[in-house]
Design a protein around this motif. Sequence first.
Motif, PDB file in Angstrom:
ATOM      1  N   ALA A 290       0.814  -1.217   0.000  1.00 31.32           N
ATOM      2  CA  ALA A 290       0.000   0.000   0.000  1.00 31.32           C
ATOM      3  C   ALA A 290       0.849   1.269   0.000  1.00 31.32           C
ATOM      4  O   ALA A 290       1.928   1.311   0.582  1.00 31.32           O
ATOM      5  CB  ALA A 290      -0.930   0.000   1.206  1.00 31.32           C
ATOM      6  N   GLN A 291       0.325   2.297  -0.653  1.00 32.37           N
ATOM      7  CA  GLN A 291       0.951   3.620  -0.628  1.00 32.37           C
ATOM      8  C   GLN A 291       0.539   4.409   0.604  1.00 32.37           C
ATOM      9  O   GLN A 291       1.257   5.282   1.073  1.00 32.37           O
ATOM     10  CB  GLN A 291       0.560   4.423  -1.878  1.00 32.37           C
ATOM     11  CG  GLN A 291       1.508   4.243  -3.042  1.00 32.37           C
ATOM     12  CD  GLN A 291       1.355   5.360  -4.065  1.00 32.37           C
ATOM     13  OE1 GLN A 291       0.493   6.225  -3.950  1.00 32.37           O
ATOM     14  NE2 GLN A 291       2.188   5.330  -5.082  1.00 32.37           N
ATOM     15  N   ALA A 292      -0.655   4.129   1.099  1.00 30.61           N
ATOM     16  CA  ALA A 292      -1.186   4.808   2.272  1.00 30.61           C
ATOM     17  C   ALA A 292      -2.253   3.920   2.897  1.00 30.61           C
ATOM     18  O   ALA A 292      -2.699   2.950   2.284  1.00 30.61           O
ATOM     19  CB  ALA A 292      -1.776   6.165   1.898  1.00 30.61           C
ATOM     20  N   ALA A 293      -2.659   4.275   4.124  1.00 29.27           N
ATOM     21  CA  ALA A 293      -3.678   3.480   4.810  1.00 29.27           C
ATOM     22  C   ALA A 293      -4.560   4.372   5.672  1.00 29.27           C
ATOM     23  O   ALA A 293      -4.100   5.380   6.223  1.00 29.27           O
ATOM     24  CB  ALA A 293      -3.023   2.408   5.671  1.00 29.27           C
ATOM     25  N   ILE A 294      -5.833   3.980   5.753  1.00 27.72           N
ATOM     26  CA  ILE A 294      -6.765   4.589   6.700  1.00 27.72           C
ATOM     27  C   ILE A 294      -7.045   3.511   7.739  1.00 27.72           C
ATOM     28  O   ILE A 294      -7.514   2.419   7.393  1.00 27.72           O
ATOM     29  CB  ILE A 294      -8.075   5.035   6.027  1.00 27.72           C
ATOM     30  CG1 ILE A 294      -7.793   5.864   4.771  1.00 27.72           C
ATOM     31  CG2 ILE A 294      -8.921   5.838   7.003  1.00 27.72           C
ATOM     32  CD1 ILE A 294      -9.047   6.229   3.979  1.00 27.72           C
ATOM     33  N   VAL A 295      -6.728   3.800   8.999  1.00 29.76           N
ATOM     34  CA  VAL A 295      -6.690   2.744  10.013  1.00 29.76           C
ATOM     35  C   VAL A 295      -7.515   3.138  11.227  1.00 29.76           C
ATOM     36  O   VAL A 295      -7.411   4.262  11.723  1.00 29.76           O
ATOM     37  CB  VAL A 295      -5.228   2.490  10.460  1.00 29.76           C
ATOM     38  CG1 VAL A 295      -5.151   1.272  11.376  1.00 29.76           C
ATOM     39  CG2 VAL A 295      -4.318   2.308   9.251  1.00 29.76           C
ATOM     40  N   THR A 296      -8.324   2.208  11.702  1.00 29.13           N
ATOM     41  CA  THR A 296      -9.014   2.457  12.957  1.00 29.13           C
ATOM     42  C   THR A 296      -8.066   2.145  14.105  1.00 29.13           C
ATOM     43  O   THR A 296      -7.147   1.347  13.975  1.00 29.13           O
ATOM     44  CB  THR A 296     -10.305   1.620  13.057  1.00 29.13           C
ATOM     45  OG1 THR A 296     -11.130   2.146  14.080  1.00 29.13           O
ATOM     46  CG2 THR A 296     -10.021   0.159  13.319  1.00 29.13           C
TER      47      THR A 296
ATOM     48  N   THR B  15      -2.619   0.288  14.048  1.00 25.84           N
ATOM     49  CA  THR B  15      -1.863   1.524  13.805  1.00 25.84           C
ATOM     50  C   THR B  15      -0.366   1.266  13.944  1.00 25.84           C
ATOM     51  O   THR B  15       0.435   1.800  13.182  1.00 25.84           O
ATOM     52  CB  THR B  15      -2.288   2.647  14.775  1.00 25.84           C
ATOM     53  OG1 THR B  15      -1.998   2.263  16.129  1.00 25.84           O
ATOM     54  CG2 THR B  15      -3.761   2.951  14.648  1.00 25.84           C
ATOM     55  N   LEU B  16      -0.002   0.422  14.899  1.00 27.03           N
ATOM     56  CA  LEU B  16       1.410   0.088  15.101  1.00 27.03           C
ATOM     57  C   LEU B  16       1.920  -0.819  13.987  1.00 27.03           C
ATOM     58  O   LEU B  16       3.030  -0.630  13.468  1.00 27.03           O
ATOM     59  CB  LEU B  16       1.593  -0.584  16.465  1.00 27.03           C
ATOM     60  CG  LEU B  16       3.031  -0.941  16.867  1.00 27.03           C
ATOM     61  CD1 LEU B  16       3.927   0.283  16.832  1.00 27.03           C
ATOM     62  CD2 LEU B  16       3.046  -1.589  18.250  1.00 27.03           C
TER      63      LEU B  16
ATOM     64  N   SER C 235      -3.800   6.323  19.360  1.00 26.68           N
ATOM     65  CA  SER C 235      -3.034   5.376  18.534  1.00 26.68           C
ATOM     66  C   SER C 235      -1.739   5.001  19.248  1.00 26.68           C
ATOM     67  O   SER C 235      -1.097   5.846  19.885  1.00 26.68           O
ATOM     68  CB  SER C 235      -2.715   5.982  17.162  1.00 26.68           C
ATOM     69  OG  SER C 235      -1.777   7.028  17.286  1.00 26.68           O
ATOM     70  N   LEU C 236      -1.368   3.735  19.129  1.00 31.22           N
ATOM     71  CA  LEU C 236      -0.150   3.268  19.781  1.00 31.22           C
ATOM     72  C   LEU C 236       1.088   3.986  19.256  1.00 31.22           C
ATOM     73  O   LEU C 236       2.041   4.215  19.996  1.00 31.22           O
ATOM     74  CB  LEU C 236      -0.004   1.757  19.577  1.00 31.22           C
ATOM     75  CG  LEU C 236      -0.911   0.886  20.457  1.00 31.22           C
ATOM     76  CD1 LEU C 236      -0.823  -0.574  20.032  1.00 31.22           C
ATOM     77  CD2 LEU C 236      -0.526   1.031  21.923  1.00 31.22           C
ATOM     78  N   VAL C 237       1.074   4.346  17.988  1.00 27.85           N
ATOM     79  CA  VAL C 237       2.218   5.049  17.392  1.00 27.85           C
ATOM     80  C   VAL C 237       2.511   6.327  18.170  1.00 27.85           C
ATOM     81  O   VAL C 237       3.647   6.584  18.594  1.00 27.85           O
ATOM     82  CB  VAL C 237       1.945   5.386  15.908  1.00 27.85           C
ATOM     83  CG1 VAL C 237       3.113   6.160  15.315  1.00 27.85           C
ATOM     84  CG2 VAL C 237       1.690   4.120  15.112  1.00 27.85           C
ATOM     85  N   ASN C 238       1.485   7.129  18.390  1.00 33.51           N
ATOM     86  CA  ASN C 238       1.660   8.400  19.089  1.00 33.51           C
ATOM     87  C   ASN C 238       1.935   8.198  20.576  1.00 33.51           C
ATOM     88  O   ASN C 238       2.701   8.952  21.185  1.00 33.51           O
ATOM     89  CB  ASN C 238       0.419   9.274  18.899  1.00 33.51           C
ATOM     90  CG  ASN C 238       0.231   9.710  17.459  1.00 33.51           C
ATOM     91  OD1 ASN C 238       1.173   9.738  16.680  1.00 33.51           O
ATOM     92  ND2 ASN C 238      -0.997  10.034  17.089  1.00 33.51           N
TER      93      ASN C 238
END
Length: 375
Positions: A257-263, A268-269, A304-307
Amino acid sequence: MKYYIITGEASGDLHASNLMKELKIQDPEADFRFWGGDLMLAQGGELVKHYRETAFMGFLTVVKNLDKIKANFALCEKDLLEFQADVLILVDYPGFNLRMAKFAKKRGIRVHYYISPKIWAWKESRVKKIKAYVDRMFTIFPFETEFYQKHNFEVSFGGNPLLDALENRSNKEEGFPDFITRNKLSEKPIIALLAGSRKQEIERVLPVMLECVESFPDHQFVVAAAPSIDAEFYASVVGNQKVQFVYGQTYDLLQQAQAAIVTSGTATLETALLRVPQVVCYLTGGGKLLFTIGKRLLKVKYISLVNLIMDQLIVKELIQHTCTKEMITEELNQILFDKDYRTQMLYNYQLLNEKLGGAGASARFAKMIYEDLQK
């Protein structure tokens, strides 16, 4: 030695299976008995109950199945004692596992908790039970160390086993042409949609995600469909929108994928670790009032876990009233077409990877568990 392991969901089955694999290296004569899934079963040992039989989520579902839940506790307690386990290893799943921790502790069985419940986000009071009944807590997020320090409880951080799962994934070397051919997709660049794995969640967030499809005619939107959800259900949610589906191939899809929309959630991680720029969408049911109440109960700055791990806004979070077609479209345009914006997000992903300690977490945890038992 005898290892009794309990997990209650698919992600726990994955991480526990990797832990078992590494424990067998530390302890070649390891004897496993567990509540889990097919991946754990593939590592050997005896499966007592599959997580499909124990997954009761939501207040009403729990109430309707109280007799089954009580029977599961009784079976687990009896089985644990008959197995004469040297250690009880609990994997997240706090509603069930904290009760089993108390039972085991009172009977002199050593209790290890592998992958802490997310008490730093809600139900912080559960830390009292953890301090009382858990001998060793093994954590997978660096910020959990500080959280438990605040409660005067020492934990062991060994990295995140998700990195091992990604490292060992199938089709890792597959290219875009082979992926689209195998899944009968077009040659357009892919925008992946990760809308969760529960029906209520999918019904809420997927239609909003799909509203921006018409704004990106040069891309194809592909849903990472959960294997447990049938095609008819997805069709009822999607309607006439131009969207494709791939089942049980989340990592394969993200890789292309080039991008993703994630719940929000572990997805997210996973998306970040696979280096896919993303926008995070989160919608709750129950309207504005319940959302306001829920927000007050949360103890964290981000969803989100990333943040959370980076302790700063790395990926955009569109929550409730900000989760709209216009906001998603605006953020997608930035991560697809603003080179500097995209590069910065990918750079932050690299820092995230380093902060999590790299691959090999399962082996590090297995060594810690085995050495603790030797003492």
